[in-house]
Design an enzyme around this catalytic site. Structure first.
Site, PDB file in Angstrom:
ATOM      1  N   TYR A 472       0.791  -1.242   0.000  1.00 14.81           N
ATOM      2  CA  TYR A 472       0.000   0.000   0.000  1.00 14.81           C
ATOM      3  C   TYR A 472       0.823   1.292   0.000  1.00 14.81           C
ATOM      4  O   TYR A 472       0.453   2.259   0.649  1.00 14.81           O
ATOM      5  CB  TYR A 472      -0.961   0.031   1.190  1.00 14.81           C
ATOM      6  CG  TYR A 472      -1.560  -1.274   1.594  1.00 14.81           C
ATOM      7  CD1 TYR A 472      -2.205  -2.096   0.670  1.00 14.81           C
ATOM      8  CD2 TYR A 472      -1.487  -1.723   2.911  1.00 14.81           C
ATOM      9  CE1 TYR A 472      -2.759  -3.310   1.039  1.00 14.81           C
ATOM     10  CE2 TYR A 472      -2.042  -2.936   3.289  1.00 14.81           C
ATOM     11  CZ  TYR A 472      -2.662  -3.728   2.350  1.00 14.81           C
ATOM     12  OH  TYR A 472      -3.208  -4.920   2.727  1.00 14.81           O
ATOM     13  N   HIS A 473       1.907   1.330  -0.777  1.00 15.83           N
ATOM     14  CA  HIS A 473       2.736   2.536  -0.806  1.00 15.83           C
ATOM     15  C   HIS A 473       2.957   3.057  -2.232  1.00 15.83           C
ATOM     16  O   HIS A 473       4.088   3.341  -2.622  1.00 15.83           O
ATOM     17  CB  HIS A 473       4.106   2.261  -0.153  1.00 15.83           C
ATOM     18  CG  HIS A 473       4.036   1.820   1.257  1.00 15.83           C
ATOM     19  ND1 HIS A 473       5.038   1.070   1.869  1.00 15.83           N
ATOM     20  CD2 HIS A 473       3.085   1.999   2.210  1.00 15.83           C
ATOM     21  CE1 HIS A 473       4.694   0.813   3.122  1.00 15.83           C
ATOM     22  NE2 HIS A 473       3.515   1.371   3.351  1.00 15.83           N
TER      23      HIS A 473
END
Length: 535
Positions: A472-473
């Site tokens: 999730y980056h």
């Protein structure tokens, strides 16, 4: 297109009330003579699962606060479509993330400056990290003690999280009680963005204190369709809300804070992007900018799962019991857990410099497919991600409509020399080594993923292609730089037009070494000073 009825003259229009948008709304509206409009496509952050930290496990399936993206089939990952959850709510992803407060290391920002992000080296960004941070341990040379973003030690720690730390030390990794201190490497408990046992999102930290200012207007359920231009200058936005369409002018600037997916999408919908792609969708070209949507990066993650022989995990805890302990006992107990309580940073044998290149998150529960696939029984999970990927992807348009999700081509493991895959194998090997240490012996049951403990490197490669996921980056898709091909300059101004900036993770030249929320807040804090002419 009707003009918003009785529309006041706003100086700044901020698109997106995620981490960056909330910071800007607060800082720019500090001047009572400046009128600010903040537009958010999602709802208010009213849901109690947002504010109870352990509620993040329940937010997985709540589509109303999540853009719920998927990549296209990824060629190097068995043509799987990987899930990319992004916050669609006040606070953005800071309202649904695991709250780990990580900045990266000085070398990450010196690298930004060396790549053309002039002024964004460590000595220049550290004051903005400190300015934003309210660390409950107090202020020092590296930390702020009275900033709006509360940073705290966990109130509740699962026994298995401490077992993980012991096991990692048995694997000869040093203990570290501050990953944002003088050294990042080592293992320990994460500090988290919480205040008094509750999530401290950007909406809580920055937007809530500013909501009563008469010069700040916050509108939720407002999807921006495009940015408008007059004479080469951003003049306002067209957006939909409550079943109507509006054109809202901006007197000074439009500030785009949509994140690594939505920001390049909206630039392209507004005519700024690769000319051939825009024309293919019938969009008039404002600026032919080939790199809009390019340079996309993300941290790819591999999870190693084991069954647990003792019922210590979070797998079968009663939701009612957690809520009882949290709401009726002064925000205490497992409800205050961020689930990913412990972790660490490791410099692998393949690291090209002195920075850590692997990050670990330990979860005292079985986490398969982002927690969407519930497994029976009890177990634990070790996440490991490669921090410095060489692969680059792209955001493309799926259509000329803002309501249609952009096309995400992550291109994981797509680097020409295959280094990213080698590093993912290192991640899997390190996870296996830690979980096989004596500290886990009283708790270790049968392996789940992978199902065997003796996989060769070639078998680990197949396991990674079958099971690796995003952690999730996403970042980098509106790259900042001095070169003419960069999307924004070091003042975050979009090249080729006036009055428009991008302020979010998309401007990062490369990913920092860790979670991205604290760096995005830093970017917005510094951007506010750039906009106000303070630096």
């Amino acid at each position: 297109m009707p003009v918003r009825p009785a529309a006041p003259a706003y100086d700044y229009i901020i698109i997106g009330a995620g981490s960056a948008g909330c910071v800007l709304a607060n800082r720019l509206s500090e001047d009572p003579d400046v009128r600010v409009l903040l537009l958010e496509a999602g709802p208010r952050d009213w849901h109690p699962f947002i504010h109870m930290p352990a509620g993040l496990a329940k937010l997985v399936n709540r589509k109303g606060v999540n853009w719920d993206y998927d990549t296209v089939p990824e060629p190097q990952l068995d043509n799987r479509m990987l899930w990319w959850p992004r916050g669609k709510v006040l606070g953005g992803s800071s309202s649904i993330n695991a709250m780990c407060y990580i900045r990266g290391v000085p070398g990450d920002y010196d690298d930004w400056a060396a790549r053309g992000a002039t002024g964004w080296h460590w000595d220049n960004v550290l004051p903005y990290f400190r300015h934003s941070e309210g660390n409950r341990r107090g202020a020092d040379a590296l930390h702020g003690g009275d900033g709006p973003l509360a940073v705290s030690d966990l109130r509740h720690v699962n026994p298995l999280s401490r077992v993980f730390i012991e096991a990692a030390q048995q694997a000869e990794l040093p203990h570290n009680d501050d990953f944002n201190g003088p050294q990042q490497t080592g293992v320990g408990l994460y500090q988290v963005t919480q205040k008094d046992g509750a999530r401290c999102s950007a909406a809580v930290a920055y937007l809530r204190p500013a909501r009563e200012r008469p010069n700040l207007t916050v509108e939720t359920g407002a999807l921006v369709n495009r940015i408008t231009f007059e004479g080469g200058r951003a003049s306002g936005v067209v957006y939909g809300a409550r079943g109507q369409a509006f054109h809202q002018p901006a007197a000074r600037e439009v500030l785009l804070c949509g994140g690594a997916i939505n920001s390049p999408q909206l630039l392209m919908l507004s005519g700024i992007g690769p000319a051939d792609e825009l024309r293919a969708h019938g969009i008039a070209v404002q600026v032919d900018a080939a790199d809009v949507g390019g340079n996309l990066q993300d941290h790819l993650d591999i999870c190693t799962l084991y069954h647990a022989t003792q019922r210590l995990t979070y797998d079968r805890l009663s939701d009612a019991r957690i809520a009882w302990g949290y709401y009726l006992r002064n925000r205490s107990g497992a409800g205050t857990s961020n689930i990913a309580e412990a972790g660490g940073f490791v410099r692998s044998r393949l690291a090209p410099d002195d920075r850590a290149d692997i990050q670990l998150h330990f979860v005292p529960a079985m986490l398969d497919d982002h927690g969407r696939n519930r497994l029976p029984g009890d177990g634990y999970t070790l996440h490991a991600c490669f921090l410095r990927p060489r692969s680059r992807g792209r955001i493309r348009l799926a259509s000329a409509r803002a309501s249609d999700k952009a096309r995400i081509e992550a291109n994981y493991l797509g680097d020409a020399d295959g280094f990213d895959l080698k590093m993912m194998v290192e991640c899997a090997r390190l996870s296996r080594e830690i979980l096989m240490q004596p500290a886990f012996a009283p708790y270790r049951g049968a392996p789940i993923h992978p199902a065997r403990e003796d996989l060769s490197d070639r078998e680990l490669e197949a396991f990674i292609r079958a099971k690796a996921e995003s952690v999730y980056h996403p970042a980098g898709s509106c790259r900042m730089g001095e070169d003419a091909a960069s999307v924004v300059d070091p003042q975050l101004r979009v090249r080729g037009v006036d009055g428009l900036r991008v302020i979010d993770a998309s401007v990062m030249p490369v990913l920092p070494g860790g979670n991205t929320n604290a760096p995005v807040i830093m970017i917005a804090e510094r951007a506010a000073d750039l906009i106000r002419g303070c630096i």
